[in-house]
Design a protein around this motif. Structure first.
Motif, PDB file in Angstrom:
ATOM      1  N   CYS A 117       0.766  -1.239  -0.048  1.00  0.00           N
ATOM      2  CA  CYS A 117      -0.116   0.210  -0.195  1.00  0.00           C
ATOM      3  C   CYS A 117       0.865   1.180   0.001  1.00  0.00           C
ATOM      4  N   ASP A 118       0.523   2.284  -0.659  1.00  0.00           N
ATOM      5  CA  ASP A 118       1.438   3.605  -0.653  1.00  0.00           C
ATOM      6  C   ASP A 118       1.278   4.299   0.399  1.00  0.00           C
ATOM      7  N   ALA A 119       0.236   3.928   1.271  1.00  0.00           N
ATOM      8  CA  ALA A 119      -0.207   4.850   2.572  1.00  0.00           C
ATOM      9  C   ALA A 119      -1.330   4.101   3.123  1.00  0.00           C
ATOM     10  N   GLY A 120      -1.687   4.407   4.374  1.00  0.00           N
ATOM     11  CA  GLY A 120      -2.526   3.728   5.236  1.00  0.00           C
ATOM     12  C   GLY A 120      -3.138   4.184   6.433  1.00  0.00           C
ATOM     13  N   PHE A 121      -3.644   3.443   7.540  1.00  0.00           N
ATOM     14  CA  PHE A 121      -4.324   3.892   8.519  1.00  0.00           C
ATOM     15  C   PHE A 121      -4.111   2.848   9.715  1.00  0.00           C
ATOM     16  N   ALA A 122      -4.049   3.317  10.812  1.00  0.00           N
ATOM     17  CA  ALA A 122      -3.852   2.560  11.932  1.00  0.00           C
ATOM     18  C   ALA A 122      -4.077   3.204  13.453  1.00  0.00           C
ATOM     19  N   TYR A 123      -4.292   2.546  14.205  1.00  0.00           N
ATOM     20  CA  TYR A 123      -4.687   3.455  15.429  1.00  0.00           C
ATOM     21  C   TYR A 123      -3.311   3.758  16.148  1.00  0.00           C
ATOM     22  N   ASP A 124      -3.173   4.732  17.113  1.00  0.00           N
ATOM     23  CA  ASP A 124      -1.949   5.225  17.645  1.00  0.00           C
ATOM     24  C   ASP A 124      -0.978   4.492  17.966  1.00  0.00           C
ATOM     25  N   SER A 125      -1.370   3.593  19.385  1.00  0.00           N
ATOM     26  CA  SER A 125      -0.615   2.606  20.050  1.00  0.00           C
ATOM     27  C   SER A 125      -0.114   1.861  19.257  1.00  0.00           C
ATOM     28  N   MET A 126      -0.701   1.233  18.061  1.00  0.00           N
ATOM     29  CA  MET A 126      -0.294  -0.005  17.225  1.00  0.00           C
ATOM     30  C   MET A 126       0.932   0.571  16.677  1.00  0.00           C
ATOM     31  N   VAL A 127       0.862   1.746  16.163  1.00  0.00           N
ATOM     32  CA  VAL A 127       2.124   2.469  15.469  1.00  0.00           C
ATOM     33  C   VAL A 127       3.184   3.127  16.538  1.00  0.00           C
ATOM     34  N   ASP A 128       2.719   3.571  17.665  1.00  0.00           N
ATOM     35  CA  ASP A 128       3.777   4.273  18.660  1.00  0.00           C
ATOM     36  C   ASP A 128       4.545   3.127  19.409  1.00  0.00           C
ATOM     37  N   GLN A 129       3.533   2.168  19.839  1.00  0.00           N
ATOM     38  CA  GLN A 129       4.005   1.138  20.926  1.00  0.00           C
ATOM     39  C   GLN A 129       4.288  -0.229  20.499  1.00  0.00           C
ATOM     40  N   THR A 130       2.975  -0.909  20.101  1.00  0.00           N
ATOM     41  CA  THR A 130       2.977  -2.115  20.249  1.00  0.00           C
ATOM     42  C   THR A 130       3.687  -2.960  19.278  1.00  0.00           C
ATOM     43  N   MET A 131       3.744  -2.410  17.902  1.00  0.00           N
ATOM     44  CA  MET A 131       4.715  -3.143  16.957  1.00  0.00           C
ATOM     45  C   MET A 131       6.080  -2.550  17.361  1.00  0.00           C
ATOM     46  N   VAL A 132       6.313  -1.511  17.776  1.00  0.00           N
ATOM     47  CA  VAL A 132       7.832  -1.259  17.961  1.00  0.00           C
ATOM     48  C   VAL A 132       8.184  -2.159  19.023  1.00  0.00           C
ATOM     49  N   SER A 133       7.506  -2.255  20.315  1.00  0.00           N
ATOM     50  CA  SER A 133       7.843  -3.224  21.221  1.00  0.00           C
ATOM     51  C   SER A 133       8.324  -4.568  20.888  1.00  0.00           C
ATOM     52  N   LYS A 134       7.478  -4.973  19.864  1.00  0.00           N
ATOM     53  CA  LYS A 134       7.616  -6.539  19.394  1.00  0.00           C
ATOM     54  C   LYS A 134       8.534  -6.488  18.547  1.00  0.00           C
ATOM     55  N   GLY A 135       9.333  -5.373  17.843  1.00  0.00           N
ATOM     56  CA  GLY A 135      10.466  -5.496  16.810  1.00  0.00           C
ATOM     57  C   GLY A 135       9.945  -5.579  15.589  1.00  0.00           C
ATOM     58  N   GLN A 136       8.805  -5.392  15.228  1.00  0.00           N
ATOM     59  CA  GLN A 136       8.158  -5.359  14.057  1.00  0.00           C
ATOM     60  C   GLN A 136       8.436  -4.066  13.277  1.00  0.00           C
TER      61      GLN A 136
ATOM     62  N   GLU B   6      -3.271  -4.683  24.929  1.00  0.00           N
ATOM     63  CA  GLU B   6      -2.731  -3.495  24.712  1.00  0.00           C
ATOM     64  C   GLU B   6      -1.691  -3.054  25.579  1.00  0.00           C
ATOM     65  N   ASN B   7      -1.249  -3.744  26.446  1.00  0.00           N
ATOM     66  CA  ASN B   7      -0.061  -3.453  27.211  1.00  0.00           C
ATOM     67  C   ASN B   7      -0.695  -2.442  28.111  1.00  0.00           C
ATOM     68  N   THR B   8      -1.996  -2.079  28.588  1.00  0.00           N
ATOM     69  CA  THR B   8      -2.405  -1.020  29.219  1.00  0.00           C
ATOM     70  C   THR B   8      -1.725  -0.823  30.416  1.00  0.00           C
ATOM     71  N   ASP B   9      -1.664   0.457  30.960  1.00  0.00           N
ATOM     72  CA  ASP B   9      -0.769   0.733  32.170  1.00  0.00           C
ATOM     73  C   ASP B   9      -1.710   0.514  33.557  1.00  0.00           C
ATOM     74  N   PHE B  10      -3.149   0.324  33.194  1.00  0.00           N
ATOM     75  CA  PHE B  10      -4.045   0.202  34.254  1.00  0.00           C
ATOM     76  C   PHE B  10      -4.955  -0.884  34.127  1.00  0.00           C
ATOM     77  N   GLY B  11      -6.136  -0.715  33.299  1.00  0.00           N
ATOM     78  CA  GLY B  11      -6.946  -2.001  32.865  1.00  0.00           C
ATOM     79  C   GLY B  11      -8.089  -1.422  32.452  1.00  0.00           C
ATOM     80  N   TYR B  12      -9.335  -1.764  32.945  1.00  0.00           N
ATOM     81  CA  TYR B  12     -10.684  -1.398  32.743  1.00  0.00           C
ATOM     82  C   TYR B  12     -11.438  -0.451  33.543  1.00  0.00           C
ATOM     83  N   VAL B  13     -12.237   0.517  32.761  1.00  0.00           N
ATOM     84  CA  VAL B  13     -13.099   1.314  33.627  1.00  0.00           C
ATOM     85  C   VAL B  13     -14.403   1.163  32.898  1.00  0.00           C
TER      86      VAL B  13
END
Length: 318
Positions: A205-224, A287-294
């Protein structure tokens, strides 16, 4: 990680997509035979989630939650991955899923088309935080595409027609930039946020969309991906957090019990206090949330309804 992306040539084609949920096989159907003929309670609670990451990873994300629900209620919990967002909606409509992890738009779609379900909780990083996140427009670093207006004529990765941050808000953003997401781009539905990112990285894809923490945290922490691999060209307004919703067919007693579990136990401090985790760092939550559910309620998602009302986005009509 392997994934399959689906090229779409219009909304009509999406309506023809076969809806399949792995949980709805014969064994699941047999296990969920009602334990009490006077209610919709089942011996096995089927917990389904919209696609977000690869199946094995997603199942591990919800493992602790399933264990807590099993111990607190005495019911077996069977976690299942859906093939697409619509599959979760239709499976809960059919009574084959008792607990569903939705996106905000897929929840609104379910509720507003007659699925008898109630949102009870969303993930946050702090107990006093309002659940919410953003959609990102992304390109590979160095791409000549520098704005949503530059998406015209390009192959664009969305996530799923029922995805809030992967389709609804991006569609609204594109329309505001003068781009028709159905006709001015070649849309590709990657199936998951991580798959959308990887398709952009690989050049599918030339460009795309995804949610913030997937881009900023999740895939970075997994080395993807590595920091700097992607450029973020646009951020949506804050979107209501993704809800967990439970079937209204369950007895009031079981609904109250499950609601209490999510709102009072499924957070790191409470999980440690009750002995489910040795310390907060060892509590594995989605999502490796720092707290949990509310707690959340249906009114929390009126913002999504408002986006549909104002923009008349094609995603809302389909």
């Amino acid at each position: 990680m392997g994934f399959t992306i689906q090229r779409s040539f219009g909304v009509a084609a999406l309506a023809a997509t076969t809806l399949v949920l792995a949980a709805c096989g014969s064994s699941a159907a047999e296990d969920t035979a009602t334990a009490d003929s006077g209610s919709g309670d089942t011996q096995t609670l089927v917990f389904a989630s919209i696609p977000s990451e690869e199946s094995q990873s997603l199942q591990q994300e919800y493992q602790l939650i399933a264990e807590v629900i099993e111990k607190e209620t005495g019911n077996k919990v069977e976690f299942q991955n859906a093939t697409d967002y619509a599959a979760v909606i239709e499976a809960q409509r059919a009574g084959k899923v008792q607990i569903a992890a939705y996106g905000p738009f897929s929840y609104v779609t379910a509720k507003d088309t007659g699925v008898e379900t109630t949102p009870i909780a969303s993930l946050v990083d702090a107990p006093d935080e309002t659940p919410g996140y953003q959609s990102y427009a992304i390109v590979k670093s160095g791409s000549p595409i520098r704005s949503l207006a530059d998406y015209r004529g390009k192959t664009i990765c969305f996530v799923d027609p029922g995805s809030t941050s992967g389709y609804l808000y991006p569609s609204a953003g594109l329309e505001e930039a003068g781009i028709d997401p159905a006709t001015d781009v070649t849309p590709v539905f990657a199936g998951g946020h991580d798959a959308s990112v990887l398709a952009v990285m690989s050049g599918q894809c030339d460009a795309g969309f995804a949610y913030d923490s997937m881009v900023d945290q999740t895939m970075v922490s997994k080395g993807q991906i590595k920091p700097g691999d992607l450029d973020v060209l646009w951020k949506s307004e804050t979107i209501a957090g993704s809800p967990v919703a439970i079937s209204d067919s369950l007895s009031p007693e079981l609904r109250e019990q499950i609601t209490s579990i999510f709102q009072t136990i499924l957070n790191r401090p409470a999980l440690v206090e009750k002995g489910y985790c040795t310390d907060e760092a060892s509590c594995k939550l989605p999502e490796n949330t720092d707290f949990g559910y509310v707690a959340v309620d249906d009114a929390s998602f009126d913002g999504v309804r408002k986006v549909c009302e104002i923009t008349q986005a094609e995603a809302c009509k389909s």
